[in-house]
Motif scaffolding. Structure first.
Motif, PDB file in Angstrom:
ATOM      1  N   ARG A   4      -5.830   1.097   5.575  1.00 22.97           N
ATOM      2  CA  ARG A   4      -5.889   2.020   4.426  1.00 22.97           C
ATOM      3  C   ARG A   4      -7.354   2.300   4.122  1.00 22.97           C
ATOM      4  O   ARG A   4      -8.078   1.426   3.643  1.00 22.97           O
ATOM      5  CB  ARG A   4      -5.205   1.394   3.203  1.00 22.97           C
ATOM      6  N   ALA A   5      -7.789   3.507   4.408  1.00 25.61           N
ATOM      7  CA  ALA A   5      -9.219   3.843   4.296  1.00 25.61           C
ATOM      8  C   ALA A   5      -9.757   3.586   2.893  1.00 25.61           C
ATOM      9  O   ALA A   5     -10.905   3.186   2.725  1.00 25.61           O
ATOM     10  CB  ALA A   5      -9.446   5.294   4.695  1.00 25.61           C
ATOM     11  N   GLY A   6      -8.927   3.782   1.883  1.00 22.72           N
ATOM     12  CA  GLY A   6      -9.374   3.618   0.500  1.00 22.72           C
ATOM     13  C   GLY A   6      -9.773   2.197   0.154  1.00 22.72           C
ATOM     14  O   GLY A   6     -10.441   1.952  -0.860  1.00 22.72           O
ATOM     15  N   LEU A   7      -9.392   1.235   0.980  1.00 20.23           N
ATOM     16  CA  LEU A   7      -9.787  -0.151   0.722  1.00 20.23           C
ATOM     17  C   LEU A   7     -11.300  -0.322   0.858  1.00 20.23           C
ATOM     18  O   LEU A   7     -11.907  -1.122   0.148  1.00 20.23           O
ATOM     19  CB  LEU A   7      -9.050  -1.082   1.703  1.00 20.23           C
ATOM     20  N   ALA A   8     -11.900   0.409   1.791  1.00 15.75           N
ATOM     21  CA  ALA A   8     -13.347   0.309   2.022  1.00 15.75           C
ATOM     22  C   ALA A   8     -13.960   1.700   2.008  1.00 15.75           C
ATOM     23  O   ALA A   8     -14.347   2.241   3.052  1.00 15.75           O
ATOM     24  CB  ALA A   8     -13.623  -0.383   3.360  1.00 15.75           C
ATOM     25  N   LEU A  48     -19.289  -8.816   5.496  1.00 15.70           N
ATOM     26  CA  LEU A  48     -18.067  -8.195   4.989  1.00 15.70           C
ATOM     27  C   LEU A  48     -17.815  -8.730   3.580  1.00 15.70           C
ATOM     28  O   LEU A  48     -17.650  -9.933   3.387  1.00 15.70           O
ATOM     29  CB  LEU A  48     -16.877  -8.528   5.903  1.00 15.70           C
ATOM     30  N   ILE A  49     -17.823  -7.815   2.605  1.00 10.25           N
ATOM     31  CA  ILE A  49     -17.606  -8.182   1.210  1.00 10.25           C
ATOM     32  C   ILE A  49     -16.150  -7.846   0.844  1.00 10.25           C
ATOM     33  O   ILE A  49     -15.679  -6.760   1.173  1.00 10.25           O
ATOM     34  CB  ILE A  49     -18.538  -7.370   0.274  1.00 10.25           C
ATOM     35  N   MET A 108     -13.055  -3.679  -0.055  1.00 11.48           N
ATOM     36  CA  MET A 108     -13.868  -4.256   1.020  1.00 11.48           C
ATOM     37  C   MET A 108     -15.063  -3.348   1.265  1.00 11.48           C
ATOM     38  O   MET A 108     -15.003  -2.136   1.033  1.00 11.48           O
ATOM     39  CB  MET A 108     -13.072  -4.375   2.324  1.00 11.48           C
ATOM     40  N   MET A 109     -16.128  -3.946   1.727  1.00  7.02           N
ATOM     41  CA  MET A 109     -17.311  -3.157   2.085  1.00  7.02           C
ATOM     42  C   MET A 109     -18.100  -3.970   3.114  1.00  7.02           C
ATOM     43  O   MET A 109     -18.228  -5.185   2.977  1.00  7.02           O
ATOM     44  CB  MET A 109     -18.172  -2.940   0.839  1.00  7.02           C
TER      45      MET A 109
END
Ligand SMILES: [Zn+2]
Length: 294
Positions: free
Chosen positions: A48-52, A89-90, A135-136
């Motif tokens: 899901r792209a919106g997660l990061a 990875l945060i 996530m980032m």
């Protein structure tokens, strides 16, 4: 919301506070540290792209592919997976974010938003029923300027969180102490539960203005903040409920039993038997003893 309570954090208390608190995040960090340290990500996929939002799926995959995990750490309620390629990875779990440790060939669970194949035929997945998780991937060297982390106060267990530090920030605020303590730019780690617990132990009225707290009481408060968080971490250690879940949740009752005021409206104070009161501060419940915390 009610359905979520059955599986949610803190049992029935998920009404009030779905957010995992620092001790729970620390347990996830320890779980991940054991699973990931020294391992290599064969492949990662952002489902899901919106997660990061800061890392498009292609970049997410490219930055993690082949990366070896050096360590897993925590900053506030952020989980930091440090990689040998200079990236970190945060992850913030928010309300329903969870990690599960599956076998490589296992099917993903519902609401899987990211998956990570490891070099030991395991698969780590991140599920997030309510989509508030984050996530980032950032450069490790630039971590302190990442917007999620840059303004965070010192960690409660670090020497930087000194009596002098706490007194200095208290003096600069007229906010009610309960609301003040939830501000992660002043004190990191207290959520709605442990703020009530720390104030009760320190015998401080939650409505007192921050700048009216004396140096002596600031010192007492500081030690109770550290103590409640440490006790919660200690008592959470053996509370895994789903063996595949990475230390995501407390077992029924264990932690709750140690709360002295939180969620105990009308019940007797454990110190003086006065009924515990509940008030609302900044839209959230505060529990306190009107006798012990005058
Ligand atoms: Zn009392």
């Amino acid at each position: 919301m009610i359905a979520m309570n059955i599986l949610g954090y803190h049992g029935a208390l998920a009404f009030n506070d779905g957010m995992p608190e620092l001790p729970e995040v620390e347990m996830v960090v320890r779980g991940l540290r054991g699973l990931l340290t020294g391992r290599r990500f064969i492949k990662a996929r952002l489902i899901r792209a919106g997660l990061a939002p800061e890392n498009p799926p292609r970049q997410f995959a490219a930055w993690l592919k082949g990366a070896t995990v050096l360590d897993v750490a925590r900053r506030g309620k952020h989980i930091l997976v440090h990689l040998a390629n200079g990236k970190t990875l945060i992850t913030h779990l928010r309300m329903t974010g969870r990690f599960y440790n599956l076998a490589e060939g296992d099917e993903n669970l519902p609401h899987t938003h990211a998956e990570f194949l490891l070099d030991n035929r395991k698969k780590l997945i991140f599920t997030d029923q309510r989509h508030f998780g984050m996530m980032m991937i950032a450069r490790t060297a630039e971590l302190e300027s990442v917007r999620h982390l840059e303004k965070l106060a010192p960690e409660p267990f670090d020497p930087e969180f000194s009596e002098k530090y706490l007194l200095d920030v208290l003096k600069r605020s007229r906010q009610e102490i309960k609301v003040f303590l939830l501000d992660q730019t002043r004190v990191v780690g207290l959520g709605n539960i442990y703020v009530s617990e720390a104030l009760h132990r320190a015998r401080i009225n939650p409505r007192l203005a921050a700048n009216r707290i004396s140096a002596r009481r600031a010192g007492v408060l500081r030690s109770h903040v550290i103590e409640v968080l440490q006790e919660a971490i200690d008592s959470a250690a053996n509370q895994v409920t789903d063996p595949r879940e990475v230390y995501g949740r407390y077992g029924a009752g264990a932690i709750e039993d140690s709360w002295r005021v939180y969620d105990r409206e009308g019940l007797g104070c454990m110190t003086c038997s006065t009924p515990i009161r509940r008030i609302i501060q900044a839209t959230r419940s505060t529990y306190f003893c009107p006798n012990c915390q005058k």
